[in-house]
Design a protein around this motif. Structure first.
Motif, mmCIF file in Angstrom:
data_model
loop_
_atom_site.group_PDB
_atom_site.id
_atom_site.type_symbol
_atom_site.label_atom_id
_atom_site.label_comp_id
_atom_site.label_asym_id
_atom_site.label_seq_id
_atom_site.Cartn_x
_atom_site.Cartn_y
_atom_site.Cartn_z
ATOM 1 N N ILE A 1 -42.258 -87.227 38.254
ATOM 2 C CA ILE A 1 -41.703 -86.116 39.027
ATOM 3 C C ILE A 1 -42.851 -85.459 39.781
ATOM 4 O O ILE A 1 -43.875 -85.092 39.200
ATOM 5 C CB ILE A 1 -41.009 -85.088 38.117
ATOM 6 C CG1 ILE A 1 -39.849 -85.726 37.345
ATOM 7 C CG2 ILE A 1 -40.534 -83.891 38.939
ATOM 8 C CD1 ILE A 1 -38.700 -86.211 38.216
ATOM 9 N N ASN A 2 -42.669 -85.335 41.078
ATOM 10 C CA ASN A 2 -43.685 -84.708 41.939
ATOM 11 C C ASN A 2 -43.085 -83.466 42.580
ATOM 12 O O ASN A 2 -42.013 -83.518 43.196
ATOM 13 C CB ASN A 2 -44.145 -85.694 43.009
ATOM 14 C CG ASN A 2 -44.988 -85.048 44.085
ATOM 15 O OD1 ASN A 2 -44.676 -85.125 45.257
ATOM 16 N ND2 ASN A 2 -46.063 -84.404 43.689
ATOM 17 N N LEU A 3 -43.755 -82.354 42.409
ATOM 18 C CA LEU A 3 -43.380 -81.099 43.057
ATOM 19 C C LEU A 3 -44.334 -80.870 44.222
ATOM 20 O O LEU A 3 -45.547 -80.875 44.042
ATOM 21 C CB LEU A 3 -43.492 -79.923 42.079
ATOM 22 C CG LEU A 3 -42.761 -80.045 40.753
ATOM 23 C CD1 LEU A 3 -43.103 -78.867 39.850
ATOM 24 C CD2 LEU A 3 -41.262 -80.140 40.969
ATOM 25 N N THR A 4 -43.804 -80.704 45.417
ATOM 26 C CA THR A 4 -44.632 -80.484 46.579
ATOM 27 C C THR A 4 -44.250 -79.137 47.201
ATOM 28 O O THR A 4 -43.155 -78.986 47.736
ATOM 29 C CB THR A 4 -44.459 -81.607 47.615
ATOM 30 O OG1 THR A 4 -44.749 -82.855 47.002
ATOM 31 C CG2 THR A 4 -45.379 -81.418 48.778
ATOM 32 N N PHE A 5 -45.184 -78.190 47.098
ATOM 33 C CA PHE A 5 -44.940 -76.824 47.583
ATOM 34 C C PHE A 5 -45.533 -76.660 48.972
ATOM 35 O O PHE A 5 -46.658 -77.095 49.246
ATOM 36 C CB PHE A 5 -45.588 -75.812 46.643
ATOM 37 C CG PHE A 5 -45.027 -75.810 45.250
ATOM 38 C CD1 PHE A 5 -43.948 -75.000 44.922
ATOM 39 C CD2 PHE A 5 -45.578 -76.623 44.272
ATOM 40 C CE1 PHE A 5 -43.438 -75.006 43.639
ATOM 41 C CE2 PHE A 5 -45.077 -76.620 42.974
ATOM 42 C CZ PHE A 5 -43.996 -75.822 42.660
ATOM 43 N N ARG A 6 -44.760 -76.012 49.833
ATOM 44 C CA ARG A 6 -45.180 -75.831 51.208
ATOM 45 C C ARG A 6 -44.779 -74.460 51.745
ATOM 46 O O ARG A 6 -43.839 -73.856 51.254
ATOM 47 C CB ARG A 6 -44.558 -76.904 52.110
ATOM 48 C CG ARG A 6 -44.813 -78.321 51.636
ATOM 49 C CD ARG A 6 -44.074 -79.336 52.439
ATOM 50 N NE ARG A 6 -44.259 -80.690 51.919
ATOM 51 C CZ ARG A 6 -43.736 -81.775 52.460
ATOM 52 N NH1 ARG A 6 -42.953 -81.668 53.516
ATOM 53 N NH2 ARG A 6 -43.961 -82.959 51.929
ATOM 54 N N LYS A 7 -45.505 -74.004 52.755
ATOM 55 C CA LYS A 7 -45.098 -72.848 53.547
ATOM 56 C C LYS A 7 -44.539 -73.408 54.833
ATOM 57 O O LYS A 7 -45.268 -73.829 55.723
ATOM 58 C CB LYS A 7 -46.290 -71.935 53.825
ATOM 59 C CG LYS A 7 -45.916 -70.664 54.590
ATOM 60 C CD LYS A 7 -45.145 -69.710 53.712
ATOM 61 C CE LYS A 7 -44.923 -68.367 54.396
ATOM 62 N NZ LYS A 7 -43.928 -68.438 55.485
ATOM 63 N N SER A 8 -43.203 -73.470 54.915
ATOM 64 C CA SER A 8 -42.576 -74.186 56.033
ATOM 65 C C SER A 8 -42.427 -73.321 57.271
ATOM 66 O O SER A 8 -42.406 -73.830 58.396
ATOM 67 C CB SER A 8 -41.211 -74.714 55.613
ATOM 68 O OG SER A 8 -40.295 -73.652 55.374
ATOM 69 N N ASN A 9 -42.288 -72.014 57.092
ATOM 70 C CA ASN A 9 -42.049 -71.111 58.214
ATOM 71 C C ASN A 9 -43.025 -69.947 58.207
ATOM 72 O O ASN A 9 -43.646 -69.662 57.205
ATOM 73 C CB ASN A 9 -40.611 -70.575 58.145
ATOM 74 C CG ASN A 9 -39.597 -71.613 58.597
ATOM 75 O OD1 ASN A 9 -39.312 -71.752 59.768
ATOM 76 N ND2 ASN A 9 -39.059 -72.364 57.646
ATOM 77 N N LEU B 1 -48.081 -68.462 49.695
ATOM 78 C CA LEU B 1 -46.792 -68.096 49.116
ATOM 79 C C LEU B 1 -45.763 -69.120 49.609
ATOM 80 O O LEU B 1 -45.254 -69.009 50.726
ATOM 81 C CB LEU B 1 -46.375 -66.677 49.525
ATOM 82 C CG LEU B 1 -47.267 -65.543 49.035
ATOM 83 C CD1 LEU B 1 -46.813 -64.212 49.639
ATOM 84 C CD2 LEU B 1 -47.254 -65.455 47.512
ATOM 85 N N PRO B 2 -45.457 -70.127 48.820
ATOM 86 C CA PRO B 2 -44.561 -71.188 49.284
ATOM 87 C C PRO B 2 -43.134 -70.706 49.492
ATOM 88 O O PRO B 2 -42.639 -69.855 48.750
ATOM 89 C CB PRO B 2 -44.630 -72.217 48.159
ATOM 90 C CG PRO B 2 -44.955 -71.418 46.933
ATOM 91 C CD PRO B 2 -45.873 -70.323 47.420
ATOM 92 N N ASP B 3 -42.474 -71.259 50.504
ATOM 93 C CA ASP B 3 -41.045 -70.968 50.698
ATOM 94 C C ASP B 3 -40.200 -72.226 50.538
ATOM 95 O O ASP B 3 -38.980 -72.190 50.721
ATOM 96 C CB ASP B 3 -40.793 -70.314 52.060
ATOM 97 C CG ASP B 3 -41.212 -71.178 53.246
ATOM 98 O OD1 ASP B 3 -41.574 -72.356 53.052
ATOM 99 O OD2 ASP B 3 -41.178 -70.671 54.383
ATOM 100 N N ALA B 4 -40.841 -73.355 50.212
ATOM 101 C CA ALA B 4 -40.131 -74.610 50.002
ATOM 102 C C ALA B 4 -40.823 -75.411 48.908
ATOM 103 O O ALA B 4 -42.054 -75.450 48.844
ATOM 104 C CB ALA B 4 -40.086 -75.428 51.292
ATOM 105 N N CYS B 5 -40.026 -76.036 48.058
ATOM 106 C CA CYS B 5 -40.546 -76.940 47.032
ATOM 107 C C CYS B 5 -39.714 -78.205 47.046
ATOM 108 O O CYS B 5 -38.504 -78.161 46.780
ATOM 109 C CB CYS B 5 -40.505 -76.284 45.650
ATOM 110 S SG CYS B 5 -40.937 -77.423 44.302
ATOM 111 N N LEU B 6 -40.346 -79.320 47.386
ATOM 112 C CA LEU B 6 -39.686 -80.620 47.329
ATOM 113 C C LEU B 6 -39.847 -81.181 45.920
ATOM 114 O O LEU B 6 -40.950 -81.162 45.366
ATOM 115 C CB LEU B 6 -40.296 -81.593 48.330
ATOM 116 C CG LEU B 6 -39.948 -81.416 49.814
ATOM 117 C CD1 LEU B 6 -40.429 -80.082 50.364
ATOM 118 C CD2 LEU B 6 -40.543 -82.561 50.624
#
Length: 215
Positions: free
Chosen positions: A207-215, A115-120
């Motif tokens: 365009i690149n979308l990079t999804f991450r779980k940062s916390n 469940l990503p909380d950040a998308c670059l």
């Protein structure tokens, strides 16, 4: 809301790059117009910018963020921030189309709880590149990285756990999605210099979308 059925039948099978690193060819093509519309809405609220790295150089890739947190870089270092340093406001929420795509891609690669909380959001113009690096500013190193490509082609490099050594070159086309995590989470990776081209939806950019779980 997007459903798993929308991604159930893909034109090409998934390609395993490493034990827990996968290429999902054309995975995002069926929803690319909605993604592009929602990306432009985010950019209207949080403008693309070329960030500085701690050494003082400016990145060739322009970027912005959406989600609970955004990745930022300046002379003081790399970090995640709950607010946009240019505006002092919270980052825009991750649009539903982007969030559902990231979750579905992660599931397709075996990461069922992502469940990503950040998308670059990264914009590559002709001549832009991303040097080899590790994504290690996140607190949760078990969660995968989900990387979506839209627009003109690029070549992704997936290396090992040091900057030197052999690297796998992965051609990326519009709609391709990369997912890597688990034991492969800290592999070095980057993007070779993008060549001039045009795409009917996105124009002369990647365009690149990079999804991450940062916390």
């Amino acid at each position: 809301m997007l459903t798993d059925d929308l991604f159930a039948s893909q034109p090409q099978p998934a390609i395993q790059l490493q034990a827990q690193a996968w290429l999902l060819p054309a995975f995002a093509c069926s929803v690319d117009q909605q993604l592009w519309a929602d990306i432009q809405t985010v950019i209207a609220q949080a403008a693309l910018r070329q960030m500085q790295i701690p050494g003082g150089k400016t990145m060739s890739v322009a970027m912005t963020n959406c989600g609970d947190y955004g990745w930022v870089s300046d002379r003081s270092g790399y970090r995640y921030s709950a607010t946009d340093p240019q505006t002092g406001s919270s980052w825009p929420a991750i649009p539903e189309s982007l969030f559902d795509l990231a979750v579905s891609a992660a599931k397709a690669a075996g990461f069922d709880s992502f469940l990503p909380d950040a998308c670059l959001i990264n914009r590559y113009l002709t001549g832009c590149k991303m040097s080899l690096h590790q994504d290690k500013d996140e607190q949760d190193m078990t969660a995968p990285i989900v990387s979506v490509s839209l627009g003109i082609d690029a070549v992704f490099q997936l290396g090992g756990f040091t900057r030197t050594g052999p690297k796998l070159k992965v051609p990326l086309a519009h709609g391709d999605v990369l997912v890597w995590g688990g034991e492969d989470r800290l592999r070095y990776h980057g993007v070779l210099t993008v060549k001039q081209a045009q795409h009917p939806l996105v124009g002369g950019q990647r365009i690149n979308l990079t999804f991450r779980k940062s916390n």
